[in-house]
Design a protein around this motif. Structure first.
Motif, PDB file in Angstrom:
ATOM      1  N   PHE A  20      -2.081   9.435   5.286  1.00 52.85           N
ATOM      2  CA  PHE A  20      -1.156   8.622   4.497  1.00 52.85           C
ATOM      3  C   PHE A  20      -1.249   7.152   4.927  1.00 52.85           C
ATOM      4  N   MET A  21      -1.257   6.901   6.225  1.00 51.68           N
ATOM      5  CA  MET A  21      -1.311   5.520   6.710  1.00 51.68           C
ATOM      6  C   MET A  21      -2.647   4.851   6.368  1.00 51.68           C
ATOM      7  N   TYR A  22      -3.725   5.622   6.367  1.00 49.36           N
ATOM      8  CA  TYR A  22      -5.013   5.051   5.970  1.00 49.36           C
ATOM      9  C   TYR A  22      -5.031   4.767   4.471  1.00 49.36           C
ATOM     10  N   MET A  32      -2.841  -0.846   8.804  1.00 48.88           N
ATOM     11  CA  MET A  32      -1.867   0.211   9.086  1.00 48.88           C
ATOM     12  C   MET A  32      -2.549   1.418   9.718  1.00 48.88           C
ATOM     13  N   LYS A  33      -3.659   1.184  10.357  1.00 49.72           N
ATOM     14  CA  LYS A  33      -4.424   2.255  10.999  1.00 49.72           C
ATOM     15  C   LYS A  33      -3.727   2.653  12.289  1.00 49.72           C
ATOM     16  N   VAL A  34      -2.793   3.564  12.171  1.00 51.05           N
ATOM     17  CA  VAL A  34      -1.864   3.882  13.259  1.00 51.05           C
ATOM     18  C   VAL A  34      -2.573   4.304  14.546  1.00 51.05           C
ATOM     19  N   SER A  47      -8.086  -7.921  20.553  1.00 46.73           N
ATOM     20  CA  SER A  47      -9.098  -8.977  20.640  1.00 46.73           C
ATOM     21  C   SER A  47      -8.414 -10.344  20.738  1.00 46.73           C
ATOM     22  N   PRO A  48      -9.131 -11.357  21.217  1.00 47.82           N
ATOM     23  CA  PRO A  48      -8.527 -12.693  21.363  1.00 47.82           C
ATOM     24  C   PRO A  48      -7.940 -13.245  20.051  1.00 47.82           C
ATOM     25  N   ASP A  49      -8.521 -12.849  18.917  1.00 44.99           N
ATOM     26  CA  ASP A  49      -7.998 -13.334  17.634  1.00 44.99           C
ATOM     27  C   ASP A  49      -6.920 -12.409  17.051  1.00 44.99           C
ATOM     28  N   GLY A  50      -6.480 -11.406  17.823  1.00 43.19           N
ATOM     29  CA  GLY A  50      -5.392 -10.530  17.391  1.00 43.19           C
ATOM     30  C   GLY A  50      -5.823  -9.299  16.619  1.00 43.19           C
ATOM     31  N   ASN A  51      -7.119  -9.075  16.505  1.00 41.83           N
ATOM     32  CA  ASN A  51      -7.606  -7.902  15.782  1.00 41.83           C
ATOM     33  C   ASN A  51      -7.551  -6.643  16.645  1.00 41.83           C
ATOM     34  N   LEU A  52      -7.644  -5.509  15.976  1.00 45.48           N
ATOM     35  CA  LEU A  52      -7.655  -4.221  16.664  1.00 45.48           C
ATOM     36  C   LEU A  52      -8.980  -4.018  17.388  1.00 45.48           C
ATOM     37  N   LYS A 124       6.715  -5.755   9.421  1.00 48.48           N
ATOM     38  CA  LYS A 124       7.701  -5.209   8.483  1.00 48.48           C
ATOM     39  C   LYS A 124       7.075  -4.182   7.525  1.00 48.48           C
ATOM     40  N   PRO A 125       5.963  -4.503   6.849  1.00 46.15           N
ATOM     41  CA  PRO A 125       5.354  -3.479   5.975  1.00 46.15           C
ATOM     42  C   PRO A 125       4.822  -2.285   6.761  1.00 46.15           C
ATOM     43  N   TYR A 126       4.348  -2.535   7.977  1.00 46.11           N
ATOM     44  CA  TYR A 126       3.852  -1.441   8.809  1.00 46.11           C
ATOM     45  C   TYR A 126       4.985  -0.479   9.139  1.00 46.11           C
ATOM     46  N   LEU A 127       6.122  -1.008   9.548  1.00 45.48           N
ATOM     47  CA  LEU A 127       7.254  -0.154   9.908  1.00 45.48           C
ATOM     48  C   LEU A 127       7.802   0.600   8.696  1.00 45.48           C
ATOM     49  N   LEU A 128       7.841  -0.041   7.544  1.00 44.51           N
ATOM     50  CA  LEU A 128       8.301   0.637   6.325  1.00 44.51           C
ATOM     51  C   LEU A 128       7.354   1.787   5.958  1.00 44.51           C
TER      52      LEU A 128
END
Length: 150
Positions: A20-22, A32-34, A47-52, A124-128
């Motif tokens: 569902f999250m994917y 939203m890749k939990v 990562s330094p730029d904030g990526n996963l 916010k969208p992630y938590l929803l």
């Protein structure tokens, strides 16, 4: 045998929730890749730029951690059912899903606030989406548990 059923139900519910999250990642074009978010945060590999993180360690830790948490939630549901608090049915599923979703929101929000370098995602969208995913999870657990014990 009931313990095995609830563990398998927890795995099935977690798989549905992850799927569902994917789907939500694809539909909303937001991250939203939990499992990858969890693994990135648990291994402190943002990562330094904030990526996963795409590292094997972060992905593995995220997957294992997510499924263990799903099994723990399913065991909690089972414990409640043993105490005659609800049962594995639709009505109880709504309340368990809402409760699980609220618990997840509190956990994830706190995790992001307390983490020294969380990934740069729209919280916010992630938590929803995560709240809705816990309804999917709960019904996945209930349907699988009822199917296995029949």
């Amino acid at each position: 045998m009931k313990l095995l059923h609830i563990i398998l139900a927890g795995i099935a519910g977690t798989a549905l929730m992850t799927f569902f999250m994917y789907i939500m990642t694809f539909i909303t074009d937001r991250v939203m890749k939990v499992t990858q978010i969890l693994g990135t945060m648990l291994t402190f590999q943002t990562s330094p730029d904030g990526n996963l993180s795409d590292s094997r360690l972060a992905v593995t830790v995220g997957i294992i951690g997510h499924y263990l948490i799903g099994i723990a939630f399913a065991l909690c549901y089972y414990g409640l059912w043993l105490l005659s608090i609800g049962q594995p049915d639709f009505q109880s599923g709504i309340w368990l899903g809402i409760g699980s979703g609220l618990a997840a929101i509190i956990f994830w929000y706190s995790f992001f606030v307390l983490h020294p370098k969380p990934p740069a995602i729209s919280l916010k969208p992630y938590l929803l989406s995560l709240f809705m995913a816990h309804l999917v999870f709960t019904f996945g657990v209930i349907v699988t548990y009822n199917w296995l014990r029949s």
